[in-house]
Design an enzyme around this catalytic site. Structure first.
Site, mmCIF file in Angstrom:
data_model
loop_
_atom_site.group_PDB
_atom_site.id
_atom_site.type_symbol
_atom_site.label_atom_id
_atom_site.label_comp_id
_atom_site.label_asym_id
_atom_site.label_seq_id
_atom_site.Cartn_x
_atom_site.Cartn_y
_atom_site.Cartn_z
ATOM 1 N N LYS A 60 -3.333 -34.127 71.812
ATOM 2 C CA LYS A 60 -3.319 -35.481 71.258
ATOM 3 C C LYS A 60 -4.531 -36.238 71.753
ATOM 4 C CE LYS A 60 -0.568 -38.042 68.687
ATOM 5 N NZ LYS A 60 0.451 -37.488 67.769
ATOM 6 N N LYS B 254 6.915 -29.983 68.771
ATOM 7 C CA LYS B 254 6.954 -29.889 67.297
ATOM 8 C C LYS B 254 6.496 -28.509 66.852
ATOM 9 C CE LYS B 254 5.651 -34.705 66.608
ATOM 10 N NZ LYS B 254 4.982 -35.731 65.813
ATOM 11 N N SER C 31 -0.527 -29.737 58.161
ATOM 12 C CA SER C 31 -1.835 -29.577 58.808
ATOM 13 C C SER C 31 -2.102 -28.097 59.077
ATOM 14 C CB SER C 31 -1.876 -30.325 60.137
ATOM 15 O OG SER C 31 -2.280 -31.645 59.947
ATOM 16 N N ASN D 278 1.705 -44.987 57.177
ATOM 17 C CA ASN D 278 1.695 -43.767 56.353
ATOM 18 C C ASN D 278 3.111 -43.227 56.157
ATOM 19 O OD1 ASN D 278 1.806 -40.585 56.613
ATOM 20 N ND2 ASN D 278 -0.025 -41.046 55.442
ATOM 21 N N LYS E 241 -3.132 -28.647 69.089
ATOM 22 C CA LYS E 241 -3.253 -29.344 67.817
ATOM 23 C C LYS E 241 -2.535 -30.670 67.881
ATOM 24 C CE LYS E 241 -3.526 -29.337 63.109
ATOM 25 N NZ LYS E 241 -4.258 -30.602 63.313
ATOM 26 N N THR F 270 4.403 -36.075 56.350
ATOM 27 C CA THR F 270 5.335 -36.553 57.379
ATOM 28 C C THR F 270 6.565 -37.154 56.703
ATOM 29 O OG1 THR F 270 3.439 -37.003 58.791
ATOM 30 C CG2 THR F 270 5.526 -37.956 59.480
HETATM 31 N N1 GLU Z 1 -0.288 -37.088 64.183
HETATM 32 C C1 GLU Z 1 0.713 -36.296 63.550
HETATM 33 C C2 GLU Z 1 1.862 -36.051 64.509
HETATM 34 O O1 GLU Z 1 2.082 -36.794 65.425
HETATM 35 C C3 GLU Z 1 0.153 -35.033 62.918
HETATM 36 C C4 GLU Z 1 -0.575 -34.093 63.814
HETATM 37 C C5 GLU Z 1 -1.304 -32.986 63.057
HETATM 38 O O2 GLU Z 1 -1.252 -32.962 61.837
HETATM 39 O O3 GLU Z 1 -1.907 -32.143 63.736
HETATM 40 O O4 GLU Z 1 2.643 -35.148 64.343
#
Ligand code: GLU
Length: 420
Positions: free
Chosen positions: A112, A100, A354, A227, A76, A196
């Site tokens: 990613k 994370k 998410s 954002n 994810k 975030t």
């Molecule tokens: N792009 C965000 C991050 O770097 C969110 C990723 C997501 O929601 O899957 O954490």
């Protein structure tokens, strides 16, 4: 020459993240094979996407999708649209997503994606064609139970909507759980857009408690007005903090008495640009060294380095961006007793909500904003405490503590599966 090589290595986000992963796995007592498995994504796809531009010409864009480790569950992570995207950066970002997910204990591994492009120079329709083309190109390796994309730098809920629609056409059924960060009417979650920044706000509050700083009246500097940065400026302002500096890619604004955040939010464009409306600006580097209590890098990588770490005046640094502080700078800040809340913890609020969005899509039952925020609060506070306590008990900096917690579940899952 050697000096330059060393410096380049320090700024190489993949190499530096691999070094910390190695340290974390060593501290946890895993064998070298575990590091060999985790130092690179298990899967990396590079695609070329031909797009018809509005002027009739055809442009070929390069995109990537990295899947770091799927021992725990589907991978994810977001997709960024940016001219500086590289294969190495996407790989490092996918590793950070795994960390994370481990830190906030989600049933995911990290992924990613990125496309080398500049959305600031593209029309709405060109962006739609590019978003759809990317999904066609990667459709075989993604899906609601395989790899779930989301927004990242310069991508938003509209882009997620186009991607969802393209995927649903290819698969011939409606698949809202394919992607997160969608508009509410397409199965998005309340609270995702600001998630975030909410997570960063919670980390700032917890870090301030540890340092005995009152948020009310605290001086805050935020680098970046995208954002994360823009929502964060609003939350900090509403909490009574004084936001004395903000910036975008072109420059920075400073007012020791506090900036007019509502005005700036009103005037920013969708890419977070606002400083071009002002004559008196300072540079992004000057911004980082301003007198303040709390500094939040919420823009791009490698902003706090061994060059400027000695001149940072904040007592708390909270990384809302991915990779804003080099490893050398991490050491300097920690020696100076500056409390650094690392990116893999501070910015985990986005992927956490998410996950909530995906759960709601899977069960077809939707939660209120209060429910989402309550759950996010619990996750972030618990994760902060775990990392803070581990950093104290094992006498390691917050980044290494975060990596130790972040790799543990993935390493255990890989071991149980018999991979290592
Ligand atoms: N792009 C965000 C991050 O770097 C969110 C990723 C997501 O929601 O899957 O954490």
């Amino acid at each position: 020459m050697e000096g330059n090589g060393k410096q380049a290595e320090n700024l190489d986000v993949l190499v530096s993240t691999q070094k910390v992963i190695k340290k974390a796995l060593d501290k946890l007592g895993y064998p070298d094979e575990m590091f060999e498995l985790m130092k690179e994504p298990i899967r990396m796809l590079t695609v070329r996407i031909p797009i018809k531009m509005d002027d009739g010409s055809t442009k070929i864009f390069t995109g990537f999708r990295a899947q770091h480790n799927d021992a725990v569950g589907p991978t994810k992570g977001g997709v960024r649209f940016h001219p500086n995207v590289t294969e190495k950066e996407v790989k490092a970002l996918s590793i950070w997503m795994s960390l994370k997910a481990g830190i906030v204990d989600l049933p995911y591994g990290g992924g990613k994606g990125g496309i080398i492009c500049d959305p600031r120079d593209m029309s709405f329709r060109e962006l739609e064609r590019l978003s759809r083309g990317y999904v066609r190109a990667i459709s075989q390796i993604v899906g609601p139970t395989k790899d779930i994309p989301a927004p990242d730098v310069f991508t938003n809920s509209q882009i997620m909507a186009w991607m969802l629609d393209e995927y649903s056409r290819i698969r011939e059924f409606d698949s809202p759980g394919f992607i997160t960060g969608k508009p509410l009417v397409l199965g998005g979650s309340h609270g995702r857009e600001s998630a975030t920044a909410k997570g960063v706000t919670i980390c700032i509050r917890e870090a301030a408690k540890k340092k005995g700083i009152d948020i009310e009246g605290a001086k805050v500097v935020i680098q970046g007005f995208g954002n994360a940065g823009s929502f964060l400026a609003k939350f900090m302002h509403d909490a009574g903090a004084v936001v004395v500096g903000i910036s975008d890619a072109n420059g920075a604004l400073h007012d020791p008495e506090g900036l007019d955040i509502d005005y700036l939010l009103d005037r920013r464009d969708s890419f977070g640009t606002v400083t071009n409306l002002f004559k008196e600006t300072i540079s992004n580097q000057e911004l980082l060294e301003l007198d303040c209590d709390i500094l939040v890098p919420a823009a791009i990588e490698n902003q706090i380095t061994e060059e400027n770490a000695d001149r940072i005046k904040a007592s708390i640094v909270v990384e809302a961006a991915n990779g804003p502080t080099t490893m050398e700078a991490t050491r300097i800040l920690s020696e100076r007793d500056i409390l650094l809340v690392p990116d893999v913890l501070a910015s985990a609020g986005g992927v956490t909500v998410s996950y909530f969005e995906w759960v709601q899509n899977n069960q077809g039952y939707y939660w209120t904003e209060e429910e989402v925020e309550g759950k996010l609060e619990n996750v972030m506070v618990g994760s902060f405490e775990n990392i803070y306590n581990l950093s104290k008990s094992r006498k390691v900096d917050m980044r290494l503590a975060a990596y130790m917690i972040g790799v543990r579940k993935m390493a255990e899952a890989s071991r149980f599966r018999g991979w290592v």
